[in-house]
Design a protein around this motif. Structure first.
Motif, PDB file in Angstrom:
ATOM      1  N   GLU A 250       0.836  -1.187   0.000  1.00 15.29           N
ATOM      2  CA  GLU A 250       0.000   0.000   0.000  1.00 15.29           C
ATOM      3  C   GLU A 250       0.873   1.239   0.000  1.00 15.29           C
ATOM      4  O   GLU A 250       2.070   1.178   0.288  1.00 15.29           O
ATOM      5  CB  GLU A 250      -0.910   0.014   1.241  1.00 15.29           C
ATOM      6  N   VAL A 251       0.242   2.334  -0.302  1.00 15.12           N
ATOM      7  CA  VAL A 251       0.959   3.609  -0.264  1.00 15.12           C
ATOM      8  C   VAL A 251       0.332   4.446   0.842  1.00 15.12           C
ATOM      9  O   VAL A 251      -0.887   4.570   0.913  1.00 15.12           O
ATOM     10  CB  VAL A 251       0.844   4.335  -1.616  1.00 15.12           C
ATOM     11  N   ILE A 252       1.140   4.940   1.730  1.00 14.02           N
ATOM     12  CA  ILE A 252       0.622   5.867   2.732  1.00 14.02           C
ATOM     13  C   ILE A 252       1.359   7.175   2.585  1.00 14.02           C
ATOM     14  O   ILE A 252       2.452   7.236   2.013  1.00 14.02           O
ATOM     15  CB  ILE A 252       0.771   5.334   4.177  1.00 14.02           C
ATOM     16  N   GLU A 253       0.753   8.215   3.084  1.00 13.14           N
ATOM     17  CA  GLU A 253       1.412   9.507   3.057  1.00 13.14           C
ATOM     18  C   GLU A 253       1.388  10.080   4.458  1.00 13.14           C
ATOM     19  O   GLU A 253       0.358  10.063   5.128  1.00 13.14           O
ATOM     20  CB  GLU A 253       0.682  10.442   2.090  1.00 13.14           C
ATOM     21  N   LEU A 254       2.508  10.508   4.889  1.00 14.36           N
ATOM     22  CA  LEU A 254       2.577  11.188   6.181  1.00 14.36           C
ATOM     23  C   LEU A 254       2.873  12.651   5.934  1.00 14.36           C
ATOM     24  O   LEU A 254       3.564  13.009   4.972  1.00 14.36           O
ATOM     25  CB  LEU A 254       3.673  10.573   7.049  1.00 14.36           C
ATOM     26  N   PHE A 255       2.326  13.507   6.768  1.00 16.28           N
ATOM     27  CA  PHE A 255       2.535  14.941   6.585  1.00 16.28           C
ATOM     28  C   PHE A 255       3.436  15.479   7.678  1.00 16.28           C
ATOM     29  O   PHE A 255       3.472  14.940   8.767  1.00 16.28           O
ATOM     30  CB  PHE A 255       1.183  15.665   6.602  1.00 16.28           C
TER      31      PHE A 255
ATOM     32  N   MET B  13       6.404  15.735   4.117  1.00 20.49           N
ATOM     33  CA  MET B  13       7.070  14.567   4.700  1.00 20.49           C
ATOM     34  C   MET B  13       7.273  13.499   3.655  1.00 20.49           C
ATOM     35  O   MET B  13       8.379  13.146   3.320  1.00 20.49           O
ATOM     36  CB  MET B  13       6.215  14.037   5.840  1.00 20.49           C
ATOM     37  N   GLY B  14       6.204  13.043   3.117  1.00 13.89           N
ATOM     38  CA  GLY B  14       6.390  12.136   2.002  1.00 13.89           C
ATOM     39  C   GLY B  14       5.565  10.896   2.002  1.00 13.89           C
ATOM     40  O   GLY B  14       4.845  10.594   2.959  1.00 13.89           O
TER      41      GLY B  14
ATOM     42  N   PRO C 145      -1.659   7.946  -2.378  1.00 12.83           N
ATOM     43  CA  PRO C 145      -1.770   7.501  -0.984  1.00 12.83           C
ATOM     44  C   PRO C 145      -3.130   6.861  -0.740  1.00 12.83           C
ATOM     45  O   PRO C 145      -4.158   7.362  -1.191  1.00 12.83           O
ATOM     46  CB  PRO C 145      -1.609   8.791  -0.197  1.00 12.83           C
TER      47      PRO C 145
ATOM     48  N   GLN D 251      -2.265  14.124  11.972  1.00 15.83           N
ATOM     49  CA  GLN D 251      -2.157  13.748  10.564  1.00 15.83           C
ATOM     50  C   GLN D 251      -3.422  14.073   9.774  1.00 15.83           C
ATOM     51  O   GLN D 251      -3.354  14.535   8.645  1.00 15.83           O
ATOM     52  CB  GLN D 251      -1.829  12.254  10.436  1.00 15.83           C
TER      53      GLN D 251
ATOM     54  N   LEU E  70      -3.600  17.810   9.172  1.00 14.47           N
ATOM     55  CA  LEU E  70      -2.629  18.234   8.166  1.00 14.47           C
ATOM     56  C   LEU E  70      -3.101  17.886   6.764  1.00 14.47           C
ATOM     57  O   LEU E  70      -2.941  18.649   5.827  1.00 14.47           O
ATOM     58  CB  LEU E  70      -1.280  17.574   8.437  1.00 14.47           C
ATOM     59  N   ARG E  71      -3.724  16.717   6.658  1.00 13.01           N
ATOM     60  CA  ARG E  71      -4.204  16.289   5.350  1.00 13.01           C
ATOM     61  C   ARG E  71      -5.233  17.265   4.808  1.00 13.01           C
ATOM     62  O   ARG E  71      -5.258  17.565   3.619  1.00 13.01           O
ATOM     63  CB  ARG E  71      -4.804  14.888   5.466  1.00 13.01           C
TER      64      ARG E  71
ATOM     65  N   ARG F 279       0.121  24.186   5.904  1.00  9.72           N
ATOM     66  CA  ARG F 279       0.650  23.016   6.587  1.00  9.72           C
ATOM     67  C   ARG F 279       1.867  23.280   7.464  1.00  9.72           C
ATOM     68  O   ARG F 279       1.869  22.883   8.633  1.00  9.72           O
ATOM     69  CB  ARG F 279       0.949  21.939   5.549  1.00  9.72           C
TER      70      ARG F 279
ATOM     71  N   LEU G  38       2.993  21.743  11.575  1.00 11.78           N
ATOM     72  CA  LEU G  38       3.801  20.527  11.689  1.00 11.78           C
ATOM     73  C   LEU G  38       4.472  20.435  13.047  1.00 11.78           C
ATOM     74  O   LEU G  38       4.821  21.442  13.653  1.00 11.78           O
ATOM     75  CB  LEU G  38       4.880  20.533  10.600  1.00 11.78           C
TER      76      LEU G  38
ATOM     77  N   LYS H  81       5.144  12.324  13.961  1.00  9.98           N
ATOM     78  CA  LYS H  81       4.195  11.998  12.895  1.00  9.98           C
ATOM     79  C   LYS H  81       3.705  10.582  13.136  1.00  9.98           C
ATOM     80  O   LYS H  81       4.458   9.623  12.967  1.00  9.98           O
ATOM     81  CB  LYS H  81       4.874  12.114  11.549  1.00  9.98           C
TER      82      LYS H  81
ATOM     83  N   CYS I 284       1.107   7.436  12.738  1.00 10.91           N
ATOM     84  CA  CYS I 284       0.176   6.770  11.829  1.00 10.91           C
ATOM     85  C   CYS I 284      -0.453   5.603  12.564  1.00 10.91           C
ATOM     86  O   CYS I 284       0.252   4.741  13.095  1.00 10.91           O
ATOM     87  CB  CYS I 284       0.941   6.287  10.605  1.00 10.91           C
TER      88      CYS I 284
END
Lengths: 725, 685
Positions: free
Chosen positions: A720-725, B1-2, B368, B622, B625-626, B633, B637, B641, B643
């Motif tokens: 899967e692809v996740i994105e964190l900010f 972040m990415g 994502p 998170q 931010l999204r 943003r 921050l 971070k 998840c």
């Protein structure tokens, strides 16, 4: 409850020549509980196994000879006994093939019947009333037989039976002599004979059938008259010995059966247990006459418990052995198993409510609460009231106030104010149970006087009685109408609020009166303050045009109503707009309060609609306008939250709109002044439909949301692809 | 972040075994937990319930009961042996055959001088506890029928023994025995013997028993009379535990409930007439509650459903806090998954075998939230069964994927793995140095030239690996002389540093090139639960059981500025309130600012370049931010971070290709593998 089960045919019957005669002389029990000994009217005795519906043996006498009494089974010797040609007693065993070869004895007098019962020796009853034990008779067949019944006076035996009780052996037989009927009770060992005279029925008709049973050391004799009356007489087993002469036999009416037109022809009643009687050959109370039924009646409650139509001619014969009824009818002998359970009031009433078996329509005397309470009947039931009264009297002896009876007397003559005072006093001290009774009586008395005496009307007293909440419409059916008549709207409102059982026709009458009454007439009437303040609030809210919590009715109306037909478009918030008709209540405040009460009365649609047709078109339009008014008020969401005890619900309003439209649709369509109204109502319907469809959509979306979570099925491995900010 | 590509792995069929026995040492605040597979776990209740030590199980060992005598831990089992454990070397110290058949229970008197065991043959055997061992003293009167449960009177003169259909009270002074008959269940169970599963003997001579007919019975030990029967379940009452002040008793049932009884006055007026009253029922288990301990502020329970539940007694807390929250410990506090970052291999450690998997591949790209199409499915390369009856206690996989090692209590095995395309060949390295007998922890240096094995007394053996041979190089010893085992070990990417942590909370850093101790990180009061050395800065990041994070510069031998800043500002309360420890720390070589951490319920990237969150900051941000625009943003921050998309995490690692590997073991999957619970009538079923 009693039940008649599915029956079966034991055997076919040979049609006899004469219509009145039966093809069967008798059915007797054998030593085996599953056996039945059936003696036909001519020459044959047949032994049947009942459960298999199969003959086990059959014996006939020679051509020319005739069986004159039903065959019985001697339980002591396991032999069968029958009498042919009145004088010849024949005794045989089951193994014997031919009756001719069996033991025969000729006696010196004509035999009426041979009776046998388990636990007792068979007895022979002669036509002239003498009784002999079979054994002693057979030991000397030619012994002289005395005459009990005199031949000259033409006293003949009509029916006989024997009963064995606690080593006592009775032979009962009834006789007829010149229209008089007698019961003879012959006690054996020691031999005593008691003669009773049966009370004569008004019609002078002879009893159709007798049935005797032993219960609680008493012999109960049940007999049915052609007019449908079933009487019971009780003879003690340890009866008065040595009483000379003819006693009158007291009787009590157990049941008055509906006979339809005319009288019963061939019918028979047999007691099943202490509360149940099986009756054959009578018409069903709700069926056409001319049909014959087998019915089980509950004598305690006078209710029909079970019934079964018997096809073919019934000759008024029924036998009852060991939970089975044997009924010859048409060309067959049917066996019908039955079951009687302990009867209860609830089960008895339950059957009564069943449509089609409306016993109350027949002549059966059912005690009505009304008559019971108001003493129309001078007999038994009044006693109860009397005792209650006396109880009440005892209770209130110390109080200086008047008793119920005294108040009742006072009501008949007294002035309004005094009546009111006394009723007040009585009601305020009465205890709940007695109150129920006395309140009903008082109300009826008051109403009765008012109806007779137009000048007399006691609104205060009646209102007080209604407020006890012990009264209901059926207890005093004229009360509400009386109040309407006297324009006592306060009392009407009370009744509508507190009576749970107002018939739709009365509701409609109220509605009609309320709509029709001029506003000025009502405005001064004092009504229940809660409902008035509710209505005031509702009207004032409209006048204010105020909204709560920033809610904008414009949005709602835009959403819900068709803008073309909207008489008051939401854009026009201007109060001076002449099209503001919806803001103004179409009826006066008090009138509206009364109409609200009508809206809240319970009803059923089917019954109400026909009565609604009585309203004329202007009335309907006015009422619809009013309904529309409160509908809009409610829609504005201003007053629905107000905590008022009684206010019509949105559903009630919509239901009434629908009912009115149902009842008067064609009229309304034709009426020109109803056009705008109808289109508005149509927009209501549209808005409701829209609301529900929106709700449906929301429901769908919510379900989807619900489904979304688990539907994300995660397998053992995924990238899967996740994105964190 | 990415964005990250995540390998979401759920094919690790980790299955914990049921909890069989429990013993709490109030003095050291350690809970010893015995599982069905014979393993023993030690939890430090003073340090956030951290799982400090694990003594691996053995096929032939079974544990029916555990018992502390001072700091010494004893167990007894159906194999008929009494075992004392060496808690420093995480192995049984010795086992003693009791010659009484299977042993059902073991208990020590309050003086700690004697052990009593209950045997299948009906004997209660007394053992004297000596300095280094135990010695058989005598048998109490042999009874007919097995001894299921035992409890000493606090005075040490009497023992109550729960048997079949009865309780016997042995008096050590008068040598008399009293019999209390336990009646059987009702109905169909009338013909079945009642097993007195548990018994406690209170100092006022009250005996409380729990039996298989579902009764909790209170007896008067003086007169031997039954005082009160509480029928608490239709099934068995399995476990009993009394609080230290004897005012409360908790019972565990087959229905998974824990029921508390308290010795209180039933009415307010008569405070003197106290009696045992059923007060509370807790339902935190789905299956049999086999083991129970009532500690100062909580009820600890465990059973067939494998989880350890700590249910704080709320009346013991003044305010609602972190400590008063229900805590469930489902996963071990150590790693069972090892990842070869270069080769993309995963090693799963089971007690009985190792599994080596190759991750799948996908060449797709996605937004994502997307799942990418698989080009290659994951593949199980190896299923390596252990030799011998000792369970695997630790294992390691080199990052190149060329070496694999595991250790049991008795031996260490090293394997050479060779993968050519799809074929894999495994060769056992034959001659290991004799000194390498067993290891508490194993790890390979990042260039796979050395194997480090944590040995006894916190020492580390350094083994040099080459194609031809493997050679013992050196033993790294800490200066502190700690005897505790090492539970964490990590080395630096450049091969220069090795850090070890032991149960004394000591962290030693060794210079592997010079083969000597470099420094000792200042000892912090809570045990480190995870640590890692940064690949570029060589900073050591440590996360402790109390959720504190420290960063220590190995080169400068001091905490880094970032660490000081973090300690000065303090961690966010929401971070501190988490109830599972961080079990893994790793770094992103491409982005040296990032530290990757995870616990059971979350995965976190700490970006050291970003400001630290203060208490007012939205911590889990998170989602916010999204929803914000690109421009807004940056102002929102902060460094943490977090998840929570992935739950029930056993391992998180970052492969060299920047993709994450998340190994999940959903609790639901564990529950579904448990045997069916006892049938309970539920409404409308």
């Amino acid at each position: 409850m009693a039940t008649l089960f599915e029956g079966f045919t034991l055997c076919g019957l040979v049609q006899t020549q004469s219509a009145s005669d039966s093809a069967i002389q008798g059915i007797e029990l054998d030593g085996d509980s599953d056996h039945a000994v059936v003696t036909d009217s001519t020459r044959a005795v047949t032994l049947y196994k009942v459960s298999d519906q199969k003959p086990l043996g059959s014996w006939t006498v020679k051509q020319g000879q005739l069986l004159t009494c039903p065959a019985v089974f001697n339980f002591q010797t396991n032999e069968y006994v029958v009498v042919s040609d009145n004088k010849v007693i024949r005794v045989w065993k089951e193994e014997d093939l031919h009756l001719d070869k069996a033991f025969k004895a000729t006696v010196s007098a004509d035999v009426w019947r041979v009776h046998s019962a388990p636990g007792g020796e068979p007895v022979v009853l002669f036509q002239r009333g003498a009784v002999r034990l079979l054994d002693s008779l057979l030991s000397a067949p030619q012994q002289p037989i005395e005459d009990i019944l005199s031949e000259e006076e033409k006293e003949v035996i009509r029916w006989s039976t024997n009963i064995v009780a606690e080593k006592q052996h009775f032979v009962l037989f009834t006789t007829e002599q010149k229209g008089e009927h007698f019961l003879y009770v012959q006690r054996l060992n020691p031999n005593t004979l008691q003669k009773y005279r049966l009370e004569r029925e008004d019609s002078r008709a002879p009893p159709l059938s007798f049935s005797a049973s032993l219960r609680d050391k008493h012999i109960n004799l049940l007999y049915l008259y052609p007019n449908g009356c079933v009487y019971q007489s009780v003879v003690a087993v340890q009866g008065p010995v040595g009483l000379e002469g003819v006693q009158a036999l007291p009787r009590s009416l157990r049941l008055r059966l509906p006979v339809g037109e005319g009288e019963l022809g061939a019918a028979s009643a047999v007691a099943l247990d202490e509360a149940h009687v099986a009756v054959v050959g009578m018409p069903h109370p709700s069926a056409r006459t001319g049909k014959d039924f087998l019915c089980i009646w509950n004598t305690n409650f006078q209710t029909l418990q079970a019934d079964k139509e018997m096809v073919g001619r019934i000759c008024g014969q029924v036998w009852c052995y060991l939970g089975k009824l044997f009924v010859p009818h048409g060309k067959a002998l049917s066996v019908i198993p039955y079951e009687c359970q302990k009867s209860s009031l609830a089960s008895a009433l339950g059957k009564l409510r069943h449509p089609g078996i409306a016993v109350s329509k027949s002549s059966v005397a059912i005690p009505s609460w009304n008559t019971l309470l108001h003493g129309d009947q001078p007999q038994g039931p009044t006693k109860i009231v009397d005792s209650r009264k006396s109880k009440l009297r005892r209770k209130s002896q110390s109080a200086p106030a008047l008793t119920v009876d005294q108040v009742l007397e006072l009501i008949k003559t007294g002035p309004v104010e005094e009546v009111r005072r006394e009723v007040e006093a009585l009601v305020s001290r009465g205890d709940a149970q007695d109150l129920q009774l006395s309140v009903g009586r008082l109300a009826c008395q008051l109403v009765a006087r008012s109806q007779v005496e137009t000048a007399f009307y006691a609104p205060g007293a009646l209102a007080r009685l209604v407020k006890t909440q012990c009264l209901c419409h059926s207890m005093c059916p004229d009360l509400l109408l009386l109040a309407l008549e006297h324009k006592d709207y306060f009392l009407c409102q009370l009744c509508l609020q507190l009576f749970p059982d107002i018939p739709e026709v009365v509701t409609c009458a109220c509605l009609k009166t309320f709509i029709g009454v001029p506003d000025d007439d009502v405005e001064m009437v004092s009504l229940e303050p809660d409902s008035v303040s509710f209505m005031e609030g509702l009207v004032a809210a409209g006048a204010r045009g105020g909204q709560q919590n920033g809610f904008s009715p414009a949005l709602f109306e835009e959403d819900s109503c068709d803008p073309h037909h909207q008489p008051k478009p939401p854009q026009h918030q201007d109060k001076k707009n002449p099209t503001l008709q919806l803001e103004v209540c179409p009826v006066g405040l008090r009138k509206a309060v009364l109409l609200n009460e009508v809206l809240q009365t319970p009803y059923s649609d089917n019954l109400l609609v026909p009565h609604l047709k009585d309203l004329n078109a202007p009335q309907v339009i006015l009422f619809l306008q009013y309904l529309q008014f409160i509908y809009l008020k409610y829609s504005q969401d201003v007053y629905t939250q107000t905590p008022v005890l009684r206010s019509p619900t949105m559903t009630q309003i919509i239901d009434w709109v629908c009912l009115l439209l149902d009842a008067h649709f064609t009229v309304l369509v034709m009426a020109p002044d109803a056009k705008g109204l109808l289109s508005n109502l149509q927009s209501f319907v549209k808005s409701q439909v829209k609301l529900f469809s929106e709700l449906g959509k929301i429901e769908g979306s919510l379900q989807e949301l619900h489904k979304m979570k688990p539907s994300k099925d995660i397998s053992q491995y995924s990238i899967e692809v996740i994105e964190l900010f | 972040m990415g964005e990250f590509k995540v390998h979401r792995v759920r094919f690790f069929d980790y299955m914990p075994t049921a909890i069989r026995a429990m013993a709490f040492n109030a003095h050291t605040e350690r809970l010893a937990l015995g599982r069905m597979d014979g393993s023993v776990e030690i939890f430090n209740f003073a340090d956030h319930y951290f799982q400090e030590k694990v003594i691996p199980g053995k096929d032939s060992r079974s544990i029916e009961a555990l018992c502390w005598v001072g700091g010494r831990l004893f167990s007894a089992g159906l194999n008929g042996e009494i075992t004392e454990y060496d808690l420093e070397n995480l192995r049984p110290k010795y086992s003693l055959e009791a010659y009484g058949g299977p042993i059902w229970t073991i208990t020590s008197n309050s003086q700690g001088a004697h052990l009593a065991i209950g045997c299948e043959d009906g004997t209660v055997k007394l053992f004297e506890v000596l300095e280094e061992s135990i010695q058989f003293e005598r048998n109490l009167d042999r009874q007919k029928g097995r001894i299921i449960s035992l409890s000493w009177h606090p005075s040490g003169t009497q023992i109550a023994a729960g048997m079949m259909d009865m309780i016997r009270v042995f008096d050590a002074v008068s040598m008399l025995t009293t019999v209390l008959l336990v009646d059987r269940g009702f109905g169909g169970s009338k013909s079945r013997e009642t097993v007195v599963w548990s018994v406690v003997f209170l100092s006022d001579c009250t005996i409380i028993s729990g039996d298989s007919a579902g009764k909790v019975q209170v007896w008067d030990g003086h007169t031997g009379t039954l005082v009160k029967t509480h029928l608490v379940t239709k099934w068995d009452v399995l476990a009993l535990s009394v609080s230290k002040d004897e005012s409360s008793v908790v019972v565990g049932t087959s229905e998974g409930t824990v029921i508390q009884f308290q010795f209180i006055a039933p009415t307010l007026q008569q405070q003197q007439d106290k009696e045992w009253v059923r007060t509370r029922t807790f339902k935190n288990h789905t299956h049999d509650v086999r083991a129970l301990a009532e500690i100062e502020t909580a009820i600890v329970s465990g059973g067939m459903d494998t989880q350890l539940v700590v249910r704080p007694l709320l009346e013991k807390f003044d305010e609602r806090s972190h400590a008063s929250a229900l805590r469930k410990i489902q996963f071990p506090h150590r790693n069972l998954v090892f990842c070869a970052k270069k080769a993309g291999l995963l090693l799963f450690q089971f007690p009985g075998q190792l599994e080596l998997w190759r991750l799948g591949e996908s060449d797709g790209h996605g937004k994502p939230g997307d799942s990418l199409p698989l080009k290659r499915k994951p593949e199980k390369l190896l299923h390596l069964k252990r030799k011998g009856e000792d369970h695997i206690c630790c294992s390691a996989l080199s990052s190149c994927g060329g070496w694999l090692a595991y250790s049991t209590m008795s031996s260490v095995r090293l394997y050479r793995l060779q993968t050519d395309n799809n074929d894999i060949s495994i060769t056992k390295v034959p001659k290991l140095p004799k000194i390498l007998r067993s290891a508490h922890q194993l790890c390979f240096s990042s260039d796979s030239s050395k194997l480090f094995a944590a040995s006894s007394q916190s020492s580390v053996l350094v083994i040099a690996l080459s194609q031809s041979e493997c050679k013992y190089v050196h033993t790294l010893k800490p200066k502190s002389g700690s005897r505790q085992p090492i539970h964490l070990m990590t080395n630096s990417v450049d091969g220069k540093w090795l850090a070890t942590a032991n149960s004394d909370c000591e962290i030693h850093v060794y210079n592997v090139q010079k083969l000597k101790l470099h420094c000792i990180v200042p000892v912090y009061g809570s045990c480190p639960s995870a640590m890692g050395i940064h690949p570029t800065t060589n900073n050591l990041t440590m996360v402790h059981a109390d959720q504190q994070i420290f960063e220590y510069s190995i080169v400068e031998k001091q905490y880094t500025d970032w660490s000081r800043k973090l300690q000065k500002q303090g961690l966010h309360n929401l971070w501190l309130d988490r109830d599972t420890p961080v079990t893994h720390v790793t770094f992103n070589p491409k982005n040296p600012e990032q530290i990757l951490l995870h616990d059971m319920h979350m995965f976190c990237i700490i970006d050291q370049s970003l400001p630290l969150p203060d208490q007012k900051t939205q911590f889990y941000n998170q989602m916010t931010l999204r929803s914000l625009s690109e421009q807004e943003r940056p102002s929102h921050l902060h460094a943490f971070k977090i998840c929570k998309t992935f739950q029930d995490l056993l391992s998180v690692s970052l492969l060299d290709d920047q993709s994450l590997v998340m190994v999940e073991r959903p609790l639901l999957a564990i529950t579904s593998q448990l045997p069916a619970p006892v049938r309970q009538k539920k409404f409308a079923t």
